[in-house]
Design an enzyme around this catalytic site. Structure first.
Site, PDB file in Angstrom:
ATOM      1  CE1 TYR A  16      -4.244   1.173  -0.356  1.00 54.26           C
ATOM      2  CE2 TYR A  16      -3.711   2.589   1.505  1.00 54.26           C
ATOM      3  CZ  TYR A  16      -4.552   2.245   0.463  1.00 54.26           C
ATOM      4  OH  TYR A  16      -5.684   2.969   0.233  1.00 54.26           O
TER       5      TYR A  16
ATOM      6  CE  LYS B 221      -7.269   6.030   0.153  1.00 53.11           C
ATOM      7  NZ  LYS B 221      -8.225   6.842  -0.613  1.00 53.11           N
TER       8      LYS B 221
HETATM    9  P1  NAP Z   1     -12.262   3.230  -8.857  1.00 59.16           P
HETATM   10  O1  NAP Z   1     -13.582   2.770  -9.292  1.00 59.16           O
HETATM   11  O2  NAP Z   1     -11.101   2.940  -9.742  1.00 59.16           O
HETATM   12  O3  NAP Z   1     -12.348   4.796  -8.506  1.00 59.16           O
HETATM   13  C1  NAP Z   1     -11.210   5.618  -8.375  1.00 59.16           C
HETATM   14  C2  NAP Z   1     -11.537   6.870  -9.105  1.00 59.16           C
HETATM   15  O4  NAP Z   1     -10.549   7.905  -8.938  1.00 59.16           O
HETATM   16  C3  NAP Z   1     -11.627   6.586 -10.607  1.00 59.16           C
HETATM   17  O5  NAP Z   1     -12.835   7.106 -11.091  1.00 59.16           O
HETATM   18  C4  NAP Z   1     -10.415   7.349 -11.114  1.00 59.16           C
HETATM   19  O6  NAP Z   1     -10.491   7.698 -12.482  1.00 59.16           O
HETATM   20  C5  NAP Z   1     -10.448   8.545 -10.188  1.00 59.16           C
HETATM   21  N1  NAP Z   1      -9.303   9.407 -10.396  1.00 59.16           N
HETATM   22  C6  NAP Z   1      -7.987   9.080 -10.443  1.00 59.16           C
HETATM   23  N2  NAP Z   1      -7.263  10.161 -10.774  1.00 59.16           N
HETATM   24  C7  NAP Z   1      -8.142  11.192 -10.929  1.00 59.16           C
HETATM   25  C8  NAP Z   1      -8.006  12.556 -11.294  1.00 59.16           C
HETATM   26  N3  NAP Z   1      -6.806  13.112 -11.541  1.00 59.16           N
HETATM   27  N4  NAP Z   1      -9.130  13.322 -11.355  1.00 59.16           N
HETATM   28  C9  NAP Z   1     -10.337  12.801 -11.122  1.00 59.16           C
HETATM   29  N5  NAP Z   1     -10.529  11.514 -10.778  1.00 59.16           N
HETATM   30  C10 NAP Z   1      -9.443  10.714 -10.698  1.00 59.16           C
HETATM   31  O7  NAP Z   1     -11.867   2.574  -7.448  1.00 59.16           O
HETATM   32  P2  NAP Z   1     -12.570   2.610  -5.999  1.00 59.16           P
HETATM   33  O8  NAP Z   1     -12.016   1.434  -5.301  1.00 59.16           O
HETATM   34  O9  NAP Z   1     -14.032   2.780  -6.123  1.00 59.16           O
HETATM   35  O10 NAP Z   1     -11.917   3.908  -5.345  1.00 59.16           O
HETATM   36  C11 NAP Z   1     -12.669   4.986  -4.811  1.00 59.16           C
HETATM   37  C12 NAP Z   1     -12.059   5.431  -3.486  1.00 59.16           C
HETATM   38  O11 NAP Z   1     -12.259   4.382  -2.524  1.00 59.16           O
HETATM   39  C13 NAP Z   1     -10.562   5.690  -3.540  1.00 59.16           C
HETATM   40  O12 NAP Z   1     -10.257   6.815  -2.720  1.00 59.16           O
HETATM   41  C14 NAP Z   1      -9.986   4.426  -2.906  1.00 59.16           C
HETATM   42  O13 NAP Z   1      -8.713   4.628  -2.343  1.00 59.16           O
HETATM   43  C15 NAP Z   1     -11.040   4.190  -1.846  1.00 59.16           C
HETATM   44  N6  NAP Z   1     -11.021   2.846  -1.251  1.00 59.16           N
HETATM   45  C16 NAP Z   1     -11.178   1.750  -2.024  1.00 59.16           C
HETATM   46  C17 NAP Z   1     -11.178   0.482  -1.429  1.00 59.16           C
HETATM   47  C18 NAP Z   1     -11.330  -0.763  -2.275  1.00 59.16           C
HETATM   48  O14 NAP Z   1     -10.976  -1.843  -1.804  1.00 59.16           O
HETATM   49  N7  NAP Z   1     -11.872  -0.673  -3.479  1.00 59.16           N
HETATM   50  C19 NAP Z   1     -11.013   0.351  -0.043  1.00 59.16           C
HETATM   51  C20 NAP Z   1     -10.861   1.497   0.724  1.00 59.16           C
HETATM   52  C21 NAP Z   1     -10.877   2.758   0.116  1.00 59.16           C
HETATM   53  P3  NAP Z   1      -9.536   6.839 -13.522  1.00 59.16           P
HETATM   54  O15 NAP Z   1     -10.117   5.456 -13.568  1.00 59.16           O
HETATM   55  O16 NAP Z   1      -9.625   7.575 -14.816  1.00 59.16           O
HETATM   56  O17 NAP Z   1      -8.145   6.864 -12.954  1.00 59.16           O
END
Ligand code: NAP
Length: 260
Positions: free
Chosen positions: A155, A162
């Site tokens: 990570y 985070k």
């Molecule tokens: P996700 O569907 O890939 O969403 C991440 C989003 O961030 C994507 O839409 C991505 O767009 C966007 N992003 C990246 N760079 C960006 C930029 N410069 N401007 C605007 N948007 C941008 O994955 P997710 O897991 O749902 O993630 C959402 C949040 O949840 C994140 O903060 C992640 O760390 C958090 N989270 C996830 C998990 C898990 O296990 N999934 C657990 C805990 C926390 P692109 O695809 O174009 O890069």
């Protein structure tokens, strides 16, 4: 009367139907909110438009959060479409793949800046832009992970990001509290999404959590959406500056050992 009837919500971070942002957007919409979506860039439009149509969204706009100009344009447009904003969801994170392999010790300066800019500063920038539209109060939510608190293999720089994000939630909550704007985070357990799936060792992590967490399972994106509804609606009216773990209880464990 549904919980969010008459409320407006802007959700950043929908990449596809697996995104946590999408699960949250659906829960807000089912509760009666008028939901707008923002996505990272034009290449995602093909996937995000049909999802926005499912919610009858009046607002579907690209925004690269590293660009102050794009943030300004998106909030000007939100002001035109919604007039005022009640809810802001920030579900955005990014780190260079090289910085998620190997040692945290080897994180590059540029990679550190990128992770902090996109994953942390963007919450500050979006909250500041949303404030004038939240003149009658509001609620802001971001998403974090346990890697902020404890060392999780691979990570790396995202753990540092985070941790800074969770600190930012507290400082923003203190700044915006007098305006009646609450700021909270959900620390979600692993869910298979586009960015999580690309994370090295993700499958093992998911399996391990499913075996060891007090609930003996991992969580679903919908469970994140339901807790988001609590924090973003009147149900959470007394809660701000909080990081709520939605992780099947994994974070309470001192020793993680599968029990048969
Ligand atoms: P996700 O569907 O890939 O969403 C991440 C989003 O961030 C994507 O839409 C991505 O767009 C966007 N992003 C990246 N760079 C960006 C930029 N410069 N401007 C605007 N948007 C941008 O994955 P997710 O897991 O749902 O993630 C959402 C949040 O949840 C994140 O903060 C992640 O760390 C958090 N989270 C996830 C998990 C898990 O296990 N999934 C657990 C805990 C926390 P692109 O695809 O174009 O890069």
């Amino acid at each position: 009367m549904r919980l969010l009837e008459g409320k407006t919500a802007l959700v950043f971070g929908v990449a596809n139907k697996h995104s946590l942002a999408w699960a949250i957007a659906q829960c807000l919409w089912e509760a009666g909110a008028d939901v707008g979506l923002s996505y990272a860039g034009d290449k995602l439009e093909r996937r995000v438009r049909p999802l926005a149509d499912e919610l009858g969204a009046r607002f579907v706009e690209p925004c690269d959060v590293t660009d102050d100009g794009q943030i300004e344009v998106v909030f000007d447009r939100a002001a035109q479409v919604f007039g005022h904003l009640d809810i802001l969801v920030h579900a955005i994170a990014y780190a260079e793949r090289d910085d998620l392999n190997g040692l945290y010790l080897d994180t590059s300066r540029a990679g550190f800046h990128t992770a902090m800019d996109i994953s942390v500063y963007s919450l500050v920038a979006l909250s500041r832009a949303a404030r004038p539209l939240m003149s009658r109060g509001g609620a802001i939510l971001t998403l974090t992970y346990y890697g902020a608190e404890k060392v999780i293999p691979h990570y790396n720089v995202m753990g540092a990001a985070k941790a800074a994000l969770e600190a930012s939630v507290r400082y923003l909550a203190a700044d915006l509290g007098p305006d009646g704007i609450r700021v909270n985070a959900i620390s979600a357990g692993p869910v298979k999404t586009l960015s999580a799936g690309a994370f090295m060792g993700f499958r093992d992590m998911l399996h391990h959590v499913g075996e060891c967490a007090p609930l003996r399972r991992s969580i679903s994106a919908t469970e994140v959406g339901k807790s988001a509804l609590y924090l973003l609606s009147d149900l959470g009216s007394g809660v701000t500056g909080e990081t709520l773990h939605v992780d099947a209880g994994y974070h309470i464990l001192g020793l993680t050992r599968p029990t048969g």
